[in-house]
Motif scaffolding. Sequence first.
Motif, PDB file in Angstrom:
ATOM      1  N   ALA A 123      15.355   3.797  32.785  1.00  0.00           N
ATOM      2  CA  ALA A 123      14.327   4.854  32.867  1.00  0.00           C
ATOM      3  C   ALA A 123      13.711   4.871  34.257  1.00  0.00           C
ATOM      4  O   ALA A 123      13.799   3.898  35.018  1.00  0.00           O
ATOM      5  CB  ALA A 123      13.260   4.614  31.814  1.00  0.00           C
ATOM      6  N   ARG A 124      13.066   5.991  34.588  1.00  0.00           N
ATOM      7  CA  ARG A 124      12.375   6.112  35.880  1.00  0.00           C
ATOM      8  C   ARG A 124      10.872   6.088  35.647  1.00  0.00           C
ATOM      9  O   ARG A 124      10.398   6.430  34.548  1.00  0.00           O
ATOM     10  CB  ARG A 124      12.788   7.409  36.569  1.00  0.00           C
ATOM     11  CG  ARG A 124      14.220   7.328  37.071  1.00  0.00           C
ATOM     12  CD  ARG A 124      14.811   8.651  37.450  1.00  0.00           C
ATOM     13  NE  ARG A 124      16.111   8.476  38.088  1.00  0.00           N
ATOM     14  CZ  ARG A 124      17.253   8.290  37.444  1.00  0.00           C
ATOM     15  NH1 ARG A 124      17.264   8.263  36.122  1.00  0.00           N
ATOM     16  NH2 ARG A 124      18.385   8.130  38.100  1.00  0.00           N
ATOM     17  N   ALA A 125      10.134   5.730  36.701  1.00  0.00           N
ATOM     18  CA  ALA A 125       8.677   5.517  36.565  1.00  0.00           C
ATOM     19  C   ALA A 125       7.976   6.691  35.902  1.00  0.00           C
ATOM     20  O   ALA A 125       7.123   6.512  35.028  1.00  0.00           O
ATOM     21  CB  ALA A 125       8.080   5.258  37.948  1.00  0.00           C
ATOM     22  N   GLU A 126       8.357   7.918  36.292  1.00  0.00           N
ATOM     23  CA  GLU A 126       7.581   9.071  35.812  1.00  0.00           C
ATOM     24  C   GLU A 126       7.783   9.363  34.328  1.00  0.00           C
ATOM     25  O   GLU A 126       7.065  10.164  33.750  1.00  0.00           O
ATOM     26  CB  GLU A 126       7.876  10.299  36.666  1.00  0.00           C
ATOM     27  CG  GLU A 126       9.302  10.750  36.622  1.00  0.00           C
ATOM     28  CD  GLU A 126       9.605  11.772  37.728  1.00  0.00           C
ATOM     29  OE1 GLU A 126       8.902  11.775  38.749  1.00  0.00           O
ATOM     30  OE2 GLU A 126      10.540  12.543  37.537  1.00  0.00           O
ATOM     31  N   GLU A 127       8.754   8.648  33.691  1.00  0.00           N
ATOM     32  CA  GLU A 127       8.992   8.853  32.253  1.00  0.00           C
ATOM     33  C   GLU A 127       8.145   7.903  31.396  1.00  0.00           C
ATOM     34  O   GLU A 127       8.095   8.044  30.177  1.00  0.00           O
ATOM     35  CB  GLU A 127      10.467   8.600  31.922  1.00  0.00           C
ATOM     36  CG  GLU A 127      11.445   9.515  32.630  1.00  0.00           C
ATOM     37  CD  GLU A 127      12.873   8.978  32.524  1.00  0.00           C
ATOM     38  OE1 GLU A 127      13.259   8.443  31.473  1.00  0.00           O
ATOM     39  OE2 GLU A 127      13.588   9.083  33.541  1.00  0.00           O
ATOM     40  N   ILE A 128       7.527   6.913  32.023  1.00  0.00           N
ATOM     41  CA  ILE A 128       6.881   5.851  31.248  1.00  0.00           C
ATOM     42  C   ILE A 128       5.396   6.144  31.046  1.00  0.00           C
ATOM     43  O   ILE A 128       4.662   6.431  31.987  1.00  0.00           O
ATOM     44  CB  ILE A 128       7.045   4.477  31.982  1.00  0.00           C
ATOM     45  CG1 ILE A 128       8.511   4.248  32.329  1.00  0.00           C
ATOM     46  CG2 ILE A 128       6.474   3.335  31.145  1.00  0.00           C
ATOM     47  CD1 ILE A 128       9.470   4.319  31.161  1.00  0.00           C
ATOM     48  N   SER A 129       4.957   6.030  29.792  1.00  0.00           N
ATOM     49  CA  SER A 129       3.551   6.305  29.465  1.00  0.00           C
ATOM     50  C   SER A 129       2.662   5.150  29.925  1.00  0.00           C
ATOM     51  O   SER A 129       3.148   4.050  30.236  1.00  0.00           O
ATOM     52  CB  SER A 129       3.408   6.479  27.957  1.00  0.00           C
ATOM     53  OG  SER A 129       3.709   5.240  27.335  1.00  0.00           O
ATOM     54  N   LEU A 130       1.366   5.403  29.888  1.00  0.00           N
ATOM     55  CA  LEU A 130       0.384   4.346  30.177  1.00  0.00           C
ATOM     56  C   LEU A 130       0.587   3.169  29.225  1.00  0.00           C
ATOM     57  O   LEU A 130       0.575   2.001  29.641  1.00  0.00           O
ATOM     58  CB  LEU A 130      -1.024   4.952  29.996  1.00  0.00           C
ATOM     59  CG  LEU A 130      -2.197   3.990  30.018  1.00  0.00           C
ATOM     60  CD1 LEU A 130      -2.289   3.289  31.358  1.00  0.00           C
ATOM     61  CD2 LEU A 130      -3.496   4.744  29.727  1.00  0.00           C
ATOM     62  N   GLU A 131       0.809   3.470  27.948  1.00  0.00           N
ATOM     63  CA  GLU A 131       1.017   2.414  26.957  1.00  0.00           C
ATOM     64  C   GLU A 131       2.225   1.550  27.344  1.00  0.00           C
ATOM     65  O   GLU A 131       2.180   0.319  27.247  1.00  0.00           O
ATOM     66  CB  GLU A 131       1.230   3.062  25.578  1.00  0.00           C
ATOM     67  CG  GLU A 131       1.256   2.063  24.458  1.00  0.00           C
ATOM     68  CD  GLU A 131       1.315   2.737  23.088  1.00  0.00           C
ATOM     69  OE1 GLU A 131       1.533   3.974  23.010  1.00  0.00           O
ATOM     70  OE2 GLU A 131       1.130   2.019  22.091  1.00  0.00           O
ATOM     71  N   GLY A 132       3.297   2.214  27.816  1.00  0.00           N
ATOM     72  CA  GLY A 132       4.502   1.488  28.220  1.00  0.00           C
ATOM     73  C   GLY A 132       4.230   0.589  29.410  1.00  0.00           C
ATOM     74  O   GLY A 132       4.631  -0.585  29.426  1.00  0.00           O
ATOM     75  N   PHE A 133       3.546   1.108  30.430  1.00  0.00           N
ATOM     76  CA  PHE A 133       3.241   0.276  31.607  1.00  0.00           C
ATOM     77  C   PHE A 133       2.347  -0.910  31.225  1.00  0.00           C
ATOM     78  O   PHE A 133       2.507  -2.009  31.759  1.00  0.00           O
ATOM     79  CB  PHE A 133       2.572   1.115  32.703  1.00  0.00           C
ATOM     80  CG  PHE A 133       3.552   1.831  33.601  1.00  0.00           C
ATOM     81  CD1 PHE A 133       4.398   1.118  34.438  1.00  0.00           C
ATOM     82  CD2 PHE A 133       3.627   3.216  33.606  1.00  0.00           C
ATOM     83  CE1 PHE A 133       5.307   1.761  35.268  1.00  0.00           C
ATOM     84  CE2 PHE A 133       4.536   3.869  34.433  1.00  0.00           C
ATOM     85  CZ  PHE A 133       5.376   3.152  35.260  1.00  0.00           C
ATOM     86  N   CYS A 134       1.418  -0.705  30.298  1.00  0.00           N
ATOM     87  CA  CYS A 134       0.544  -1.815  29.882  1.00  0.00           C
ATOM     88  C   CYS A 134       1.360  -2.874  29.139  1.00  0.00           C
ATOM     89  O   CYS A 134       1.154  -4.084  29.334  1.00  0.00           O
ATOM     90  CB  CYS A 134      -0.602  -1.296  29.008  1.00  0.00           C
ATOM     91  SG  CYS A 134      -1.805  -0.345  29.945  1.00  0.00           S
ATOM     92  N   ALA A 135       2.296  -2.420  28.297  1.00  0.00           N
ATOM     93  CA  ALA A 135       3.160  -3.374  27.579  1.00  0.00           C
ATOM     94  C   ALA A 135       3.969  -4.195  28.587  1.00  0.00           C
ATOM     95  O   ALA A 135       4.102  -5.418  28.458  1.00  0.00           O
ATOM     96  CB  ALA A 135       4.082  -2.623  26.626  1.00  0.00           C
ATOM     97  N   LEU A 136       4.480  -3.528  29.616  1.00  0.00           N
ATOM     98  CA  LEU A 136       5.264  -4.236  30.633  1.00  0.00           C
ATOM     99  C   LEU A 136       4.380  -5.224  31.405  1.00  0.00           C
ATOM    100  O   LEU A 136       4.794  -6.355  31.693  1.00  0.00           O
ATOM    101  CB  LEU A 136       5.920  -3.230  31.584  1.00  0.00           C
ATOM    102  CG  LEU A 136       6.783  -3.821  32.687  1.00  0.00           C
ATOM    103  CD1 LEU A 136       7.934  -4.676  32.100  1.00  0.00           C
ATOM    104  CD2 LEU A 136       7.358  -2.727  33.589  1.00  0.00           C
ATOM    105  N   ALA A 137       3.161  -4.792  31.714  1.00  0.00           N
ATOM    106  CA  ALA A 137       2.238  -5.698  32.435  1.00  0.00           C
ATOM    107  C   ALA A 137       1.978  -6.955  31.598  1.00  0.00           C
ATOM    108  O   ALA A 137       1.905  -8.069  32.145  1.00  0.00           O
ATOM    109  CB  ALA A 137       0.928  -4.975  32.738  1.00  0.00           C
TER     110      ALA A 137
END
Length: 279
Positions: A260-274
């Motif tokens: 996936a590319r950055a612009e496809e990822i939701s805030l929830e997804g980025f928080c899960a990754l963090a």
Amino acid sequence: MAAIDGLPPLRDVIRDHDLVAKKQLGQNFLLDLNLTAKIARQAGDLSGCDVLEVGPGPGGLTRGLLAEGARRVLAVEKDPRCLPALAEISAAYPDRLQVINGDALEVDVLSHLTPPIRVVANLPYNVGTELLVRWLTPKVWPPFWESLTLMFQREVAERIVAKPRTEHYGRLALLVQWRCEAKIVLHLPPEAFTPAPKVHSAVVHLTRLDSPRYPADGAVLARITAMAFNQRRKMLRSSLKGMGPDIEEKLVAAGIAPTARAEEISLEGFCALAREVAG
Ligand code: SAM
């Protein structure tokens, strides 16, 4: 003819105090007091609040804030030429307006403010984003302010409220929306300002949340989104390589496809990754 607050119209104020706009200070003034009152109203009920205003200039928005009932306004203005005009407003609203002559990036405002505090400003474009990022990244959350009602170039306003899979989605949207409710509340054409800037403007209203929408470490989240959006067209498994050799497993564990590319990822997804990255 005097305005509703008994003070002269802003065109007269500018003429009498010789306030020729300076481009290097981002001076595009609002002269319509109906418009400045409307902007002040976007901040909600000001009657029990202290308001921090950055860059009052000749005081159009300041007058709007006071007329709309702000308990007190603390205005920080870099240009000393504006001080006599602002002193006239102080005199018309005894004990309700304090003006500090200084750079908003340097002045300590907190010792002059009593909660609840709202920030309302027609920001100088050259320092607007820097101030916003500072207000959004205090050492402890919740921050000193309850809401931010800010004028930006329309493109910056769109970056603040952007959703995934749209042109303006990026680090700023994620930083804001992680801990705030954000919406564009007014659009203004260049002709609303004197002199007219080249670009359209918009007022954004941000209300702080008591705690983040999704748990994550702020510093890790900032590092990941910076890396991901610096190469926004690349797949995340490649743009995030610098996060460590096991980034692909961490992406999968966070429910994100490594392709996936950055612009496809939701805030929830980025928080899960963090959270995966922080362990
Ligand atoms: N609030 C006024 C209005 O709406 O008409 C003026 C807005 S004008 C876009 C920006 C104002 O910010 C100017 O008065 C300018 O002198 C002031 N300013 C620019 N840089 C500043 C800084 N670093 N700290 C405080 N004020 C600044």
